[in-house]
Design a protein around this motif. Structure first.
Motif, mmCIF file in Angstrom:
data_model
loop_
_atom_site.group_PDB
_atom_site.id
_atom_site.type_symbol
_atom_site.label_atom_id
_atom_site.label_comp_id
_atom_site.label_asym_id
_atom_site.label_seq_id
_atom_site.Cartn_x
_atom_site.Cartn_y
_atom_site.Cartn_z
ATOM 1 N N ALA A 1 3.643 8.220 -3.420
ATOM 2 C CA ALA A 1 2.225 8.137 -3.781
ATOM 3 C C ALA A 1 2.004 8.490 -5.244
ATOM 4 O O ALA A 1 1.297 7.768 -5.969
ATOM 5 C CB ALA A 1 1.402 9.057 -2.882
ATOM 6 N N SER B 1 3.170 5.796 -7.699
ATOM 7 C CA SER B 1 2.342 4.588 -7.686
ATOM 8 C C SER B 1 0.994 4.826 -8.358
ATOM 9 O O SER B 1 0.386 3.892 -8.865
ATOM 10 C CB SER B 1 2.150 4.085 -6.258
ATOM 11 O OG SER B 1 1.332 4.958 -5.521
ATOM 12 N N THR C 1 11.267 5.223 -1.675
ATOM 13 C CA THR C 1 11.210 4.814 -0.271
ATOM 14 C C THR C 1 12.596 4.465 0.256
ATOM 15 O O THR C 1 13.023 4.966 1.303
ATOM 16 C CB THR C 1 10.254 3.611 -0.099
ATOM 17 O OG1 THR C 1 8.955 3.988 -0.558
ATOM 18 C CG2 THR C 1 10.188 3.167 1.347
ATOM 19 N N ASP D 1 0.860 -1.172 0.000
ATOM 20 C CA ASP D 1 0.000 0.000 0.000
ATOM 21 C C ASP D 1 0.903 1.231 0.000
ATOM 22 O O ASP D 1 1.342 1.697 1.048
ATOM 23 C CB ASP D 1 -0.909 -0.012 1.224
ATOM 24 C CG ASP D 1 -1.872 1.163 1.249
ATOM 25 O OD1 ASP D 1 -1.692 2.115 0.455
ATOM 26 O OD2 ASP D 1 -2.795 1.131 2.057
ATOM 27 N N TRP D 2 1.192 1.728 -1.204
ATOM 28 C CA TRP D 2 2.132 2.847 -1.322
ATOM 29 C C TRP D 2 1.569 4.114 -0.721
ATOM 30 O O TRP D 2 2.317 4.986 -0.300
ATOM 31 C CB TRP D 2 2.551 3.033 -2.777
ATOM 32 C CG TRP D 2 3.392 1.875 -3.239
ATOM 33 C CD1 TRP D 2 3.060 0.948 -4.169
ATOM 34 C CD2 TRP D 2 4.680 1.504 -2.745
ATOM 35 N NE1 TRP D 2 4.063 0.019 -4.281
ATOM 36 C CE2 TRP D 2 5.079 0.339 -3.422
ATOM 37 C CE3 TRP D 2 5.541 2.035 -1.790
ATOM 38 C CZ2 TRP D 2 6.286 -0.292 -3.188
ATOM 39 C CZ3 TRP D 2 6.764 1.409 -1.553
ATOM 40 C CH2 TRP D 2 7.115 0.259 -2.244
ATOM 41 N N GLY D 3 0.240 4.237 -0.650
ATOM 42 C CA GLY D 3 -0.358 5.386 0.029
ATOM 43 C C GLY D 3 -0.006 5.384 1.509
ATOM 44 O O GLY D 3 0.279 6.425 2.101
ATOM 45 N N GLN D 4 -0.022 4.209 2.100
ATOM 46 C CA GLN D 4 0.341 4.084 3.515
ATOM 47 C C GLN D 4 1.825 4.385 3.723
ATOM 48 O O GLN D 4 2.194 5.109 4.654
ATOM 49 C CB GLN D 4 0.006 2.673 4.009
ATOM 50 C CG GLN D 4 0.195 2.479 5.485
ATOM 51 C CD GLN D 4 -0.240 1.088 5.930
ATOM 52 O OE1 GLN D 4 -0.186 0.132 5.163
ATOM 53 N NE2 GLN D 4 -0.670 0.989 7.169
ATOM 54 N N VAL D 5 2.663 3.858 2.850
ATOM 55 C CA VAL D 5 4.099 4.133 2.944
ATOM 56 C C VAL D 5 4.348 5.630 2.809
ATOM 57 O O VAL D 5 5.108 6.224 3.580
ATOM 58 C CB VAL D 5 4.886 3.345 1.866
ATOM 59 C CG1 VAL D 5 6.340 3.766 1.818
ATOM 60 C CG2 VAL D 5 4.770 1.840 2.109
ATOM 61 N N SER D 6 3.680 6.246 1.844
ATOM 62 C CA SER D 6 3.810 7.685 1.622
ATOM 63 C C SER D 6 3.385 8.463 2.864
ATOM 64 O O SER D 6 4.062 9.421 3.278
ATOM 65 C CB SER D 6 2.956 8.094 0.421
ATOM 66 O OG SER D 6 2.954 9.483 0.251
ATOM 67 N N GLY D 7 2.275 8.061 3.464
ATOM 68 C CA GLY D 7 1.787 8.743 4.663
ATOM 69 C C GLY D 7 2.750 8.632 5.831
ATOM 70 O O GLY D 7 2.981 9.605 6.563
ATOM 71 N N ILE D 8 3.324 7.455 6.016
ATOM 72 C CA ILE D 8 4.278 7.260 7.116
ATOM 73 C C ILE D 8 5.543 8.076 6.882
ATOM 74 O O ILE D 8 6.038 8.748 7.795
ATOM 75 C CB ILE D 8 4.598 5.759 7.294
ATOM 76 C CG1 ILE D 8 3.356 5.033 7.824
ATOM 77 C CG2 ILE D 8 5.791 5.549 8.216
ATOM 78 C CD1 ILE D 8 3.439 3.526 7.751
#
Length: 148
Positions: A78, A81, A94, A27-34
């Protein structure tokens, strides 16, 4: 799955196929958010808490650079992706953020002469190369998609 190793220790076993499947499903959105949230936290710490402990302006500027690059590339995780760029792009952004910004944070916090500084110093440009590779993946490599 789990398997029993020597001395009764359980170890997780992940097949290469399973690992590739998990990376594709990342989930690249989650990685981006973190990455983005931690960039804000590190930036705030650098602007407020770190000034009390670090007196050298260059080190404070290095910290600010690390937080800025981390934020830019958190957004790019994000974006890359979502636009159908190469699946390597968010991975490179990342890994580049972790290597580039992480090594700078470490170099700022560790005292001169600390042995870890010899390892962290060369990691910074490797992270920068990962950033460049991520941008080039976005520019020249597209995911195979049928024409619309």
């Amino acid at each position: 799955s789990f398997r029993l190793c020597g001395a009764g220790v359980l170890a997780a076993t992940v097949s290469p196929r399973s690992l590739r499947k998990r990376l594709r499903a990342m989930d690249w959105g989650q990685v981006s958010g973190i990455l983005g949230a931690s960039a804000v936290a590190f930036g705030a710490f650098g602007a407020h808490g770190l000034k009390k402990h670090i007196k050298e302006p260059k080190l404070l500027e290095d910290w600010k650079t690390a937080a800025s690059y981390q934020m830019i590339h958190a957004v790019m995780v994000a974006v890359s992706s979502l636009i159908g760029a190469s699946p390597a792009a968010p991975r490179l952004f990342t890994a580049g953020s972790i290597c580039f910004s992480g090594s700078i944070y470490g170099l700022v916090l560790l005292p001169q002469g600390h042995p870890a500084r010899k390892i962290l110093g060369p990691v910074t440009p490797l992270g920068g190369l990962m950033f460049i590779a991520g941008w080039l993946c976005m520019a020249f490599m597209k995911r195979g998609r049928p024409d619309r």
